[in-house]
Design an enzyme around this catalytic site. Structure first.
Site, mmCIF file in Angstrom:
data_model
loop_
_atom_site.group_PDB
_atom_site.id
_atom_site.type_symbol
_atom_site.label_atom_id
_atom_site.label_comp_id
_atom_site.label_asym_id
_atom_site.label_seq_id
_atom_site.Cartn_x
_atom_site.Cartn_y
_atom_site.Cartn_z
ATOM 1 C CG ASP A 1 18.777 61.049 44.426
ATOM 2 O OD1 ASP A 1 18.440 60.926 45.605
ATOM 3 O OD2 ASP A 1 17.929 61.220 43.511
ATOM 4 C CB CYS B 1 16.804 63.844 39.970
ATOM 5 S SG CYS B 1 17.568 63.479 38.401
ATOM 6 C CG HIS C 1 19.703 67.169 37.877
ATOM 7 N ND1 HIS C 1 19.474 66.386 38.976
ATOM 8 C CD2 HIS C 1 19.198 68.385 38.168
ATOM 9 C CE1 HIS C 1 18.878 67.120 39.903
ATOM 10 N NE2 HIS C 1 18.709 68.330 39.443
#
Lengths: 125, 409
Positions: free
Chosen positions: B165, B168, B375
């Site tokens: 999310d 992260c 990410h």
């Protein structure tokens, strides 16, 4: 010799020429060495930097070839006959000093007291 | 068929075309999305047990095109799409909406109790090579590049997947702090950091704008004081663990998606803000500041700490993640060097990037991995690593056991 990161490393060195003594089949130098990259540097009483894994002179036989040539206990051996001794194992160091074909070893050594002398003489200017 | 892979390799899908800071408006109006809505609701409940925010849920699913369909893996509701160029691949990585909805329905019933329980937000360590081969099948240049990146580090590290999310980057960093850090940094030892929120707030009610993911009865300052106190406690606890197993257990306790974890993440954000304020002050005075500061405050939307908070930092975790320059700020605030393996930059000099890069040798390293700068996952060194935490080679102990020999010559 300690180092300060970012500053050049300097050392005051002296050349010492040892004529090996023949004793029957052996060639004697008349001193002992300690240290090496495979050894524990914290045990070295002579080094300024306790992480220094260099080769140091730990004993000098009285009246032997080394003493006569001017080698002293606590000297750090930087080179032997041009070969670097600052990054060798203990056994490699021993081998470089005890080559049967060589009668003479020319050492480049560094000595704390030498550095102090030079430093003091520079300050007196 | 056209497929496109988003940047995310775990957790829920994030858009990789837009800057993460913008509000993506998470409700698609496209028809036939009912199944998606349902699956999204399921996922939201499953992984985030806090109160919901109307448009900015931290489990936001992004959908841009109607033909881009995510597939979910059964265990952790991971969403992914495959690369648009992946036509040459023999394997059909494409699953239809109906298939996904059905699978989720199947899981949802038996696991309805499990949904209420906390879910782990950081996975257990796994092998990088296996992961890479499983996630990046196909023979596009991109797949090959990413797999090459994984291969380059597979012998040194194992992978801990971090929930994907907008938290992260912070979460991965926090995880590394708690699981790898060997000692408390000086700033944590020397100062009473619990006093910091009040100090910062006294300057024009700085913290009025702060957003928290979970509601609390306390006001912003008190809430942040609590967060910082928790961070200090947890860091101390981590460093004092006597064994790796104890440490692992302790990290698992934290990373369960509960209040504790989010408070720690907010604490990290606070530290970033405070550091930004200090650095800005130094910049105005004309003192030396790290290079990244100029970039941080060069952005029109964050010319000063206040606007940095309002336009950027307060949205981190909600509608946006951390930009690279903000990663530098994070590392600088913690006085740790965040070393990131950026797989899409494999074969370039940016493959390994240090945030920040001016203290590589004296600040401990926290190692992360990213495929796309969006990410982040965490990397755990393999036990047989030949390098210490600063990246310096470790000496082998003497083999014959004699460590202070003296040899007569």
């Amino acid at each position: 010799m300690s180092f300060i990161p970012g500053q050049p490393v300097t050392a005051v060195v002296q050349r010492i020429e040892i004529l090996k003594l023949r004793d029957g089949d052996n060639l004697i130098l008349g001193f002992s060495i300690g240290g090496g990259i495979d050894q524990d540097p914290s045990q070295n009483p002579f080094s300024e930097d306790k992480a220094d894994k260099g080769i140091y002179v730990t004993r000098v036989s009285e009246g032997g070839p080394a003493e006569v040539a001017g080698l002293r206990v606590g000297d750090k051996i930087m080179q032997v006959n041009g070969w670097d001794m600052t990054m060798v194992t203990h056994d490699q160091a021993r081998k470089r000093l005890t080559k049967k074909k060589e009668d003479v070893v020319r050492l480049l050594i560094s000595r704390k007291s030498l550095e102090e002398v030079v430093r003091q003489s520079m300050m007196q200017r | 068929m056209k497929k496109s892979k988003s940047g995310c390799d775990s957790g829920l899908q994030q858009s990789h075309n837009k800057k993460p800071k913008k509000n993506h408006g998470s409700t698609p109006g496209t028809p036939g999305q009912k199944a998606e809505e349902k699956s999204r609701a399921v996922i939201k409940d499953a992984c985030f047990s806090g109160p919901e925010r109307s448009t900015n849920s931290s489990c936001t699913m992004q959908k841009q095109h109607a033909d881009k369909k995510p597939r979910s893996s059964s265990q952790e509701h991971l969403m992914k799409t495959s690369s648009a160029e992946d036509e040459k691949s023999d394997l059909d990585l494409y699953r239809g909406e109906e298939e996904i909805a059905e699978e989720l329905k199947k899981q949802h019933q038996p696991d309805s109790e499990a949904v209420v329980e906390a879910q782990s937000s950081v996975s257990a360590a796994e092998d990088l090579q296996t992961y890479s081969e499983k996630e990046w099948r196909g023979n596009t240049t991109k797949s090959q590049l990413i797999r090459k990146g994984y291969e380059a580090i597979a012998s040194e590290f194992r992978l801990c997947r971090v929930r994907g999310d907008n938290y992260c980057a912070l979460r991965a960093t926090l995880f590394q702090v708690l699981s790898q850090s060997k000692k408390l940094p000086a700033w944590l030892q020397d100062s009473d950091i619990v006093k910091w929120p009040k100090e910062l707030h006294s300057d024009e009610n700085f913290l009025k704008e702060w957003q928290f993911p979970l509601e609390s009865k306390k006001n912003n300052v008190q809430h942040l004081e609590q967060c910082l106190d928790l961070l200090k406690k947890k860091w101390q606890e981590a460093v004092q663990c006597k064994s790796l197993a104890e440490r692992e257990r302790m990290s698992q306790q934290v990373f369960r998606g509960l209040n504790e974890e989010y408070e720690l993440l907010e604490a990290l954000k606070f530290l970033m803000l405070r550091t930004a304020a200090q650095l800005h002050l130094n910049m105005e005075k004309g003192s030396d500041v790290p290079e990244f500061c100029w970039l941080l405050f060069a952005r029109d939307s964050s010319k000063c700490p206040k606007t940095f908070l309002t336009n950027h930092l307060r949205h981190v975790g909600f509608s946006g993640g951390l930009e690279q320059v903000e990663m530098c700020l994070l590392g600088h605030s913690l006085q740790q060097t965040i070393k990131v393996f950026r797989l899409y930059k494999c074969d370039t000099e940016e493959f390994i990037t240090y945030y920040p890069n001016d203290h590589k040798n004296d600040w401990p390293h926290l190692v992360l991995l990213t495929e796309d700068d969006r990410h982040y996952n965490a990397l755990i060194p393999k036990k047989s690593s030949r390098f210490d935490e600063y990246g310096r080679p470790k000496w082998n102990p003497p083999s014959d056991g004699q460590s202070n020999l003296t040899t007569p010559l």
